[in-house]
Structure formats: structure tokens, C-alpha cells
Scaffold this motif. Structure first.
Motif, short mmCIF file in Angstrom:
data_model
loop_
_atom_site.label_atom_id
_atom_site.label_comp_id
_atom_site.label_asym_id
_atom_site.label_seq_id
_atom_site.Cartn_x
_atom_site.Cartn_y
_atom_site.Cartn_z
N TYR A 196 39.22 30.51 38.46
CA TYR A 196 40.64 30.48 38.79
C TYR A 196 41.31 29.18 38.34
O TYR A 196 42.38 29.20 37.72
N GLU A 197 40.69 28.05 38.63
CA GLU A 197 41.35 26.77 38.40
C GLU A 197 41.70 26.56 36.93
O GLU A 197 42.83 26.22 36.58
N LYS A 198 40.72 26.79 36.04
CA LYS A 198 40.96 26.57 34.62
C LYS A 198 41.97 27.56 34.06
O LYS A 198 42.85 27.19 33.28
N SER A 199 41.84 28.82 34.47
CA SER A 199 42.61 29.89 33.85
C SER A 199 44.01 30.03 34.41
O SER A 199 44.93 30.44 33.68
N MET A 200 44.18 29.74 35.70
CA MET A 200 45.46 30.04 36.35
C MET A 200 45.97 28.90 37.21
O MET A 200 47.16 28.56 37.17
#
Length: 214
Positions: A196-200
Motif C-alpha cells: 500500500y505505502e509505495k503504490s498508493m
């Protein structure tokens, strides 16, 4: 494989999260939307619609975020993997497809309110569009069951796309999440997923900071 995206684009974020969750090898190519690169001859060969995201896998090219996600899962998700992002069982797949289709309409309603384009142009949000956005949230709340995710005990691409949709509201001063307790609990759970953190997460925060400093 080449992934064409822009970090400010929620559909790009959703496909990015699918790619990272699947763990496939790809090259990420940011399309400079403000410079009109999406309308260049080179990019239009990849996606004639001139939109991000887009995918090039060998000689195969594809546009439309949900179609890209379904293709990636069908082509690259291990056949015997438990907890698939895109189920192979006909009924489970149908439910995911239903949610993806519903999300397309929910996205339009929420984007009409939380319009990145309007915010980039320093235009006020149109408050008459808040009611349809809240209606979309109410519909999503009604679709939640006793399971932690929309279709069961593990996330699917439907969860990922719905998350990218509702995250649009994080770019605004929306403070009505308490009206949707099941959806709020689900949202917080989705935000703990490894990719989640990297992508969104980071792209949404950076977009919010950009809009704040305009």
C-alpha cells in the motif's frame, strides 16, 4: 513489461499496487501529463485513448486500468496460489467483476466532488457533488459483509480499486467517515497491506501536499 503511469492518477495507483502485490518484473515509465506526453505519437501507439495507466507486455499493449489488472492476474498470478487477487472460481470472479463495474460508477461520483483537476486549477470543490459522493460511500457500506474485505477474508483487485477511489477524499477536507463504520474499518485494514505505502499511500500524501501548497 513496461507500466506507463502517473502517480497522481488513482487508476495508476491501483494498477501499481496490483503489479507490486503480484511481484512481477516491470519497468515503470512516468507519463508527464502536464506536458501532454499522453498525446504523443509514441504513447498513442500504446494506448490510443491517450490515458494512463497503460501496459506493454512484449508486443501486447493494453489500456484501461481494470482490464490491465485482470490481465496481470490472469497471466501472472500463480494458478494454485491461495487468496488470489482475481479468483478463478466462476461465482467468486463474478462478484469481483460486479464490484469492479460498480466501482467505475462510484469513482465518477466521488471524482466529481474530489476533482483533482479542479483542485490543481485552484477552483473550489462543487458542494452539490458531495451528496452523490456520499451516496457512493453509503452504497459501498451496504456492500460490506461480515468479512474483513469485500469478497471474503483476503483482498482482491476489487478492494484495491475501491481503495483508490475512496482515497480521493483524502485529498479534501472530508470528515464524514464516521457515517460509514464498516467502510472506515476496511479502509484502515487496506492501508496496512505491504504494497500500500509505495503504490498508493505515498503518492496520495504527496498529491495532498502539492494541492495544499498551490
Amino acid at each position: 513489461m513496461e507500466f506507463y503511469y502517473h502517480p497522481i492518477s488513482p487508476p495508476s495507483q491501483a494498477v501499481w499496487m496490483v503489479l507490486n502485490t503480484l511481484g512481477v518484473n516491470y519497468g515503470a515509465k512516468e507519463v508527464q501529463l502536464m506536458k501532454g506526453e499522453q498525446r504523443s505519437k509514441e504513447f498513442l501507439k500504446i494506448n490510443p485513448m491517450g490515458k494512463v495507466p497503460a501496459l506493454k507486455d512484449g508486443e501486447f499493449t493494453l489500456g484501461e486500468s481494470r482490464a490491465i489488472a485482470m490481465y496481470l492476474c490472469t497471466a501472472y498470478e500463480p494458478k494454485f496460489k491461495e487468496g488470489k487477487l482475481y479468483p478463478r472460481d466462476a461465482q467468486e470472479m463474478a462478484r469481483v467483476n460486479m464490484l469492479l463495474n460498480l466501482d467505475a460508477s462510484f469513482y465518477n461520483k466521488i471524482y466529481d466532488y474530489a476533482s483533482i483537476g479542479r483542485m490543481l486549477q485552484r477552483q473550489p470543490l462543487e458542494q452539490e457533488n458531495l451528496a452523490p459522493a456520499k451516496e457512493a460511500l453509503s452504497n459501498l457500506e451496504s456492500l460490506m459483509t461480515e468479512y474483513p474485505y469485500f469478497t471474503g477474508d483476503h483482498p482482491t483487485i476489487a478492494d484495491i480499486f475501491i481503495l483508490s477511489t475512496v482515497k480521493l477524499l483524502d485529498l479534501t477536507d472530508f470528515n464524514g467517515w464516521s457515517e460509514y463504520p464498516k467502510l472506515m474499518k476496511w479502509k484502515k485494514l487496506m492501508e496496512t497491506l505491504p504494497q500500500y505505502e509505495k503504490s498508493m499511500g505515498k503518492p496520495v500524501r504527496e498529491t495532498a501536499e502539492l494541492l495544499k501548497n498551490l
